[in-house]
Write a protein that holds these residues in place. Sequence first.
Motif, PDB file in Angstrom:
ATOM      1  N   ALA A  51      47.380  19.179  37.658  1.00  4.91           N
ATOM      2  CA  ALA A  51      47.357  19.972  38.883  1.00  4.91           C
ATOM      3  C   ALA A  51      47.088  19.079  40.082  1.00  4.91           C
ATOM      4  N   ARG A  52      47.818  19.334  41.157  1.00  2.00           N
ATOM      5  CA  ARG A  52      47.616  18.599  42.401  1.00  2.00           C
ATOM      6  C   ARG A  52      47.144  19.499  43.541  1.00  2.00           C
ATOM      7  N   MET A  53      46.929  20.770  43.223  1.00  2.50           N
ATOM      8  CA  MET A  53      46.441  21.704  44.236  1.00  2.50           C
ATOM      9  C   MET A  53      45.703  22.840  43.542  1.00  2.50           C
ATOM     10  N   ASN A  54      44.952  23.600  44.327  1.00  2.00           N
ATOM     11  CA  ASN A  54      44.124  24.684  43.810  1.00  2.00           C
ATOM     12  C   ASN A  54      44.837  26.019  43.958  1.00  2.00           C
ATOM     13  N   THR A  55      45.429  26.515  42.878  1.00  2.00           N
ATOM     14  CA  THR A  55      46.071  27.820  42.862  1.00  2.00           C
ATOM     15  C   THR A  55      45.541  28.617  41.677  1.00  2.00           C
ATOM     16  N   PHE A  56      45.974  29.854  41.550  1.00  2.00           N
ATOM     17  CA  PHE A  56      45.471  30.748  40.507  1.00  2.00           C
ATOM     18  C   PHE A  56      46.081  30.371  39.161  1.00  2.00           C
ATOM     19  N   ALA A  57      45.223  30.111  38.166  1.00  2.00           N
ATOM     20  CA  ALA A  57      45.678  29.781  36.818  1.00  2.00           C
ATOM     21  C   ALA A  57      45.454  30.980  35.911  1.00  2.00           C
ATOM     22  N   GLY A  58      46.456  31.293  35.070  1.00  2.00           N
ATOM     23  CA  GLY A  58      46.327  32.416  34.163  1.00  2.00           C
ATOM     24  C   GLY A  58      47.223  33.559  34.577  1.00  2.00           C
ATOM     25  N   VAL A  59      46.805  34.786  34.300  1.00  2.00           N
ATOM     26  CA  VAL A  59      47.570  35.982  34.627  1.00  2.00           C
ATOM     27  C   VAL A  59      46.930  36.650  35.835  1.00  2.00           C
ATOM     28  N   PHE A  60      47.676  36.721  36.922  1.00  2.00           N
ATOM     29  CA  PHE A  60      47.155  37.312  38.148  1.00  2.00           C
ATOM     30  C   PHE A  60      47.234  38.831  38.076  1.00  2.00           C
ATOM     31  N   PRO A  61      46.209  39.565  38.537  1.00  2.00           N
ATOM     32  CA  PRO A  61      44.978  39.088  39.155  1.00  2.00           C
ATOM     33  C   PRO A  61      43.761  39.081  38.230  1.00  2.00           C
ATOM     34  N   VAL A  98      38.010  30.699  39.780  1.00  2.00           N
ATOM     35  CA  VAL A  98      38.773  31.194  40.928  1.00  2.00           C
ATOM     36  C   VAL A  98      37.962  30.983  42.201  1.00  2.00           C
ATOM     37  N   GLY A  99      38.622  30.542  43.245  1.00  2.00           N
ATOM     38  CA  GLY A  99      37.949  30.359  44.529  1.00  2.00           C
ATOM     39  C   GLY A  99      38.260  29.006  45.127  1.00  2.00           C
ATOM     40  N   THR A 100      37.598  28.694  46.222  1.00  2.00           N
ATOM     41  CA  THR A 100      37.851  27.433  46.905  1.00  2.00           C
ATOM     42  C   THR A 100      37.288  26.246  46.129  1.00  2.00           C
ATOM     43  N   VAL A 101      37.850  25.094  46.412  1.00  2.00           N
ATOM     44  CA  VAL A 101      37.312  23.812  45.943  1.00  2.00           C
ATOM     45  C   VAL A 101      37.011  22.983  47.190  1.00  2.00           C
ATOM     46  N   PRO A 102      36.292  21.865  47.067  1.00  2.00           N
ATOM     47  CA  PRO A 102      35.981  21.064  48.260  1.00  2.00           C
ATOM     48  C   PRO A 102      37.223  20.729  49.073  1.00  2.00           C
ATOM     49  N   ALA A 103      37.049  20.654  50.381  1.00  2.00           N
ATOM     50  CA  ALA A 103      38.174  20.444  51.281  1.00  2.00           C
ATOM     51  C   ALA A 103      38.897  19.132  51.042  1.00  2.00           C
ATOM     52  N   ASP A 104      38.223  18.167  50.413  1.00  2.00           N
ATOM     53  CA  ASP A 104      38.872  16.880  50.133  1.00  2.00           C
ATOM     54  C   ASP A 104      39.202  16.720  48.651  1.00  2.00           C
ATOM     55  N   ALA A 105      39.233  17.833  47.913  1.00  2.00           N
ATOM     56  CA  ALA A 105      39.622  17.760  46.507  1.00  2.00           C
ATOM     57  C   ALA A 105      41.098  17.375  46.406  1.00  2.00           C
ATOM     58  N   PHE A 106      41.458  16.737  45.302  1.00  2.00           N
ATOM     59  CA  PHE A 106      42.820  16.294  45.011  1.00  2.00           C
ATOM     60  C   PHE A 106      43.233  15.144  45.942  1.00  2.00           C
ATOM     61  N   PRO A 107      44.099  14.281  45.462  1.00  2.00           N
ATOM     62  CA  PRO A 107      44.521  13.128  46.263  1.00  2.00           C
ATOM     63  C   PRO A 107      45.237  13.556  47.532  1.00  2.00           C
ATOM     64  N   PRO A 108      45.142  12.754  48.604  1.00  2.00           N
ATOM     65  CA  PRO A 108      45.820  13.096  49.855  1.00  2.00           C
ATOM     66  C   PRO A 108      47.322  12.848  49.763  1.00  2.00           C
ATOM     67  N   MET A 128      44.736  31.915  45.549  1.00  2.00           N
ATOM     68  CA  MET A 128      45.238  33.150  44.964  1.00  2.00           C
ATOM     69  C   MET A 128      46.735  33.120  44.692  1.00  2.00           C
ATOM     70  N   CYS A 129      47.430  32.076  45.093  1.00  2.00           N
ATOM     71  CA  CYS A 129      48.872  31.988  44.839  1.00  2.00           C
ATOM     72  C   CYS A 129      49.140  31.759  43.354  1.00  2.00           C
ATOM     73  N   HIS A 130      50.185  32.397  42.848  1.00  5.92           N
ATOM     74  CA  HIS A 130      50.551  32.300  41.433  1.00  5.92           C
ATOM     75  C   HIS A 130      52.067  32.437  41.347  1.00  5.92           C
ATOM     76  N   ASP A 131      52.722  31.640  40.491  1.00  4.73           N
ATOM     77  CA  ASP A 131      54.180  31.607  40.495  1.00  4.73           C
ATOM     78  C   ASP A 131      54.822  32.928  40.078  1.00  4.73           C
ATOM     79  N   SER A 132      54.069  33.795  39.393  1.00  6.70           N
ATOM     80  CA  SER A 132      54.619  35.086  39.009  1.00  6.70           C
ATOM     81  C   SER A 132      54.475  36.123  40.118  1.00  6.70           C
ATOM     82  N   TYR A 133      53.776  35.751  41.174  1.00  2.00           N
ATOM     83  CA  TYR A 133      53.404  36.729  42.183  1.00  2.00           C
ATOM     84  C   TYR A 133      53.667  36.238  43.597  1.00  2.00           C
ATOM     85  N   CYS A 134      53.387  34.983  43.848  1.00  2.00           N
ATOM     86  CA  CYS A 134      53.525  34.435  45.198  1.00  2.00           C
ATOM     87  C   CYS A 134      53.710  32.923  45.121  1.00  2.00           C
TER      88      CYS A 134
END
Length: 348
Positions: free
Chosen positions: A252-262, A269-279, A314-320
């Motif tokens: 994963a390179r970004m913070n999105t919803f994993a699993g079956v939404f919702p 589920v929720g935010t991660v630090p603002a500098d999480a993941f490589p730039p 909250m983004c998920h490929d089956s929904y958004c």
Amino acid sequence: MATLASCCGPARNSPVGASQGSPGSAEVGVEEEESPAEVRMSSRESTTVSAPDRQLLTELAALAPQDLAMIGLSGGTFLMGSEDPLAYPEDGEGPVREVGVEGFAIGATTVTVAEFAAFVAATGHRTDAETHGDSLVFTGLVAEGLAETSPSVQATPWWRQVTGASWLHPGGPGPTGAAGAAGVPGSSLEGSTLEQWARHPVTHVSHTDAEAYAQWVGARLPTEAEWEFASRGGLEQQPFPWGAVREPDGLARMNTFAGVFPSGPTAPVGTVPADAFPPNGFGLHNTTGNVWEWTSSHFSDHDQRPVLRGGSYMCHDSYCRRYRTSARSAATPDTSLGHTGFRLALDL
């Protein structure tokens, strides 16, 4: 396919139903119709700040960095928008067009909880959420004991209108600790320390709040074109800030919803630090996923709502699929949501 409003979060004029003990049985991927009816928001305004909140504000503000982390970009022309099959034409992602931007600086990260705390401590600013008395929270992040009294949004029952939810209490006030959702099982903030939460993006801030913060630090919000130019990190017509593949090597390179939404997450589920993941190639973190970001642009000539960019946890490929560099949304300027923040820009 979900509509823009139901995917990216309801506005303050979204109708709510009776409070429920569960988020309902809405199906993933089913289009929801918008309603012009207005939500009955609380009109309570209290200027009294509790002693625990004053202490919390002071402690958070003390954790704010002294300087803004801004990245200077020389500007140029780029191909804005997308006509990819993943794009949403109804959102105005296309047509692809050549756009020029002048040199500017942009935040390496979104504004954090600690940084916003410093602003509130210095100015006494009251957010729109605090003025209205409530804000919109994902049902899985509602603070302990508040679900029964927090009505769900009719079209999108995974959103709850939570009395007392704000940037300082993102899950709503209660016995769950400063971060609101800290005691909610499955929350990304579960068990977080104050120092850890301080590095997360501030949420539950309206466009009006974001502009007030920007003015305080002598900055502004980026235009939509500046935001996309920066988010792409120098790559041309790639859906993600790092390229064409969503999870290179399965990572994963970004913070999105994993699993079956919702209701079936397989990860916190929720935010991660603002500098999480490589730039990205320009040094920006998390321009897709984590939190939607306010810009200074309007959605269209006929829709003057401010544009949001970047998608969220909250983004998920089956929904958004709006976790892409060209994806866009909009909300009314006074709307506050648990998955929406902002980053700054400066003229050079």
